[in-house]
Write a protein that holds these residues in place. Structure first.
Motif, PDB file in Angstrom:
ATOM      1  N   SER A  86      40.062  25.425 -24.805  1.00 51.77           N
ATOM      2  CA  SER A  86      40.830  24.396 -25.630  1.00 51.77           C
ATOM      3  C   SER A  86      41.105  23.348 -24.910  1.00 51.77           C
ATOM      4  CB  SER A  86      41.608  25.248 -26.562  1.00 51.77           C
ATOM      5  OG  SER A  86      42.454  24.316 -27.545  1.00 51.77           O
ATOM      6  N   ASP A  87      40.863  22.057 -25.455  1.00 49.58           N
ATOM      7  CA  ASP A  87      41.708  20.905 -25.042  1.00 49.58           C
ATOM      8  C   ASP A  87      42.242  19.981 -26.038  1.00 49.58           C
ATOM      9  OD1 ASP A  87      39.338  19.871 -25.632  1.00 49.58           O
ATOM     10  OD2 ASP A  87      38.675  19.144 -23.514  1.00 49.58           O
ATOM     11  N   ASP A 101      42.603  23.851 -14.163  1.00 53.96           N
ATOM     12  CA  ASP A 101      43.703  24.866 -14.381  1.00 53.96           C
ATOM     13  C   ASP A 101      43.252  25.862 -15.104  1.00 53.96           C
ATOM     14  OD1 ASP A 101      45.007  23.277 -12.529  1.00 53.96           O
ATOM     15  OD2 ASP A 101      46.095  22.277 -14.063  1.00 53.96           O
ATOM     16  N   SER A 102      42.505  25.616 -16.292  1.00 53.28           N
ATOM     17  CA  SER A 102      42.175  26.901 -17.249  1.00 53.28           C
ATOM     18  C   SER A 102      41.372  27.649 -16.482  1.00 53.28           C
ATOM     19  CB  SER A 102      41.535  26.161 -18.560  1.00 53.28           C
ATOM     20  OG  SER A 102      42.531  25.356 -19.228  1.00 53.28           O
ATOM     21  N   ALA A 103      40.336  27.103 -15.819  1.00 54.01           N
ATOM     22  CA  ALA A 103      39.453  28.098 -15.134  1.00 54.01           C
ATOM     23  C   ALA A 103      40.065  29.228 -14.222  1.00 54.01           C
ATOM     24  CB  ALA A 103      38.262  27.161 -14.296  1.00 54.01           C
TER      25      ALA A 103
END
Length: 400
Positions: free
Chosen positions: A261-262, A280-282
């Motif tokens: 989600s972004d 960063d999400s990864a």
């Protein structure tokens, strides 16, 4: 769960270890320093003859190598071999790898060392050599027991830290070998060497046979890669619909089905740049990956029980069907090639996860490699079904 049977008395002194108990040997020598054992097996007669070893080297499914050393230097050839040098010709060695896969008595000899976990046991290699034969001064990256079978072999060993090799050779030969021990082994004598102890074995006279019981020592890189592969296969099995080698049956794990989600992404003037938020999400997903004992056991259990391609099975036509009737006498015995291990609720056989409920009796089979008929009657139905499958595959046999 523990085995039905009395385990090995690891505090009992044994001739195999020169009067040491397994506990003393593992405490004082294992992975620490060499040990020369005179007459570890008094009156020892090898399970195979020199002629048998030569015959094995002619077979397509047997891994073998021929090493010779002469005026032209070192030579290495891979088998199988239609013709071998005569014993009257000096300075050659024939090495037959994994002889335990091809002979029951050789496999039984290797299993004298089961005071060390099966997870570490690799194979039994047999070498025969003419006078002066050897593979040069070198070091190994595994533990090994060198048991003299026929004739004599001179072993020079060194605790040196200089492991540099001579470049451009077909063998890994130490550039500057400085021995600090020099011993001649007779039949029944045995030398234990930890990893990276430098050594050079040279046949003294013809008809020399040495049996090498080797124990694998995986690197940290190998273990890390396998653990990550196991975790990745679990994720694939649960969420991506494509189970890898270590994915089935999958283990309970975290829910990783949520979509990236972004919703707060601002417009960009640099569309080709990777968004920092995506990076960063990864990385954040790594915090959810399950790396625990069950996942590690899945990798190790399957990897360490996996068989080489030259492990061949010969199923019996008259194997009993245990789910219908258990014979009144006899016993089930694992084939010499079969590798059976367990950890917690997981049972592993020949590179697979066994579809069974773990049981005390099944663990006893793994520990002792055989089960008498009266104990098989104690097994639950799914265990009996698994044993029937193993009998049909030739992974186990019924001895009457």
């Amino acid at each position: 769960m523990t085995s039905l049977y009395a385990p090995l008395d690891i505090d009992l002194p044994t001739q195999l270890l020169g009067g040491l108990s397994p506990r003393e040997f593992m405490r004082d020598y294992w992975q620490k320093k060499p040990l020369l054992i005179r007459q570890a097996l008094p009156g020892f007669q090898p399970p195979v003859t020199i002629r048998d070893v030569q015959t094995l080297a002619r077979r397509e499914e047997v891994e073998s190598r021929l090493v010779s050393h002469g005026t032209k230097g070192w030579s290495l050839k891979q088998g199988p071999f239609r013709r071998l040098p005569p014993m009257t010709q000096a300075h050659w060695t024939l090495l037959v790898q994994s002889a335990d896969l091809h002979d029951d008595d050789t496999a039984a000899l290797m299993r004298l060392f089961r005071f060390i976990p099966d997870a570490r046991l690799d194979d039994l290699m047999i070498s025969i050599a003419s006078d002066g034969g050897g593979v040069g001064p070198h070091y190994d990256s595994y533990d090994v027991f060198l048991l003299q079978g026929h004739g004599q072999r001179r072993w020079r060993t060194s605790s040196q830290t200089d492991l540099s090799l001579v470049p451009g050779l077909p063998l890994k030969i130490l550039a500057d070998f400085q021995p600090d021990a020099d011993d001649i082994l007779e039949p029944g004598d045995m030398l234990y060497l930890p990893p990276h102890v430098c050594h050079d074995g040279i046949a003294v006279g013809a008809d020399c046979m040495t049996l090498s019981i080797g124990f694998r020592v995986p690197s940290q890189a190998t273990l890390a890669r396998g653990l990550l592969e196991s975790a990745a296969d679990q994720i694939c099995a649960q969420h991506l619909g494509a189970a890898g080698l270590y994915g089935q049956p999958y283990l309970p794990g975290p829910d990783m089905s949520a979509l990236y989600s972004d919703a707060d992404q601002a417009p960009t003037q640099h569309p080709a740049a990777l968004p920092e938020h995506l990076i960063d999400s990864a990385l954040a997903t790594l915090q959810k990956i399950r790396l625990d004992q069950a996942v590690a056991a899945r990798f190790l259990g399957q990897w360490l029980t996996s068989l080489p391609e030259n492990a061949l099975f010969d199923p019996a036509d008259d194997a009993p069907l245990l789910t219908e009737e258990i014979p009144a006498t006899g016993q089930l015995v694992l084939d010499r090639c079969t590798r059976l291990m367990y950890s917690g609720q997981q049972v592993f056989i020949n590179g697979e996860v066994a579809d069974v409920t773990p049981s005390v009796v099944l663990h006893a089979l793994a520990d002792t490699r055989s089960l008498p008929a009266q104990d098989i009657a104690l097994l639950p139905a799914d265990n009996l079904s698994a044993l029937d499958e193993w009998l049909q595959e030739g992974w186990a046999h019924w001895e009457r």
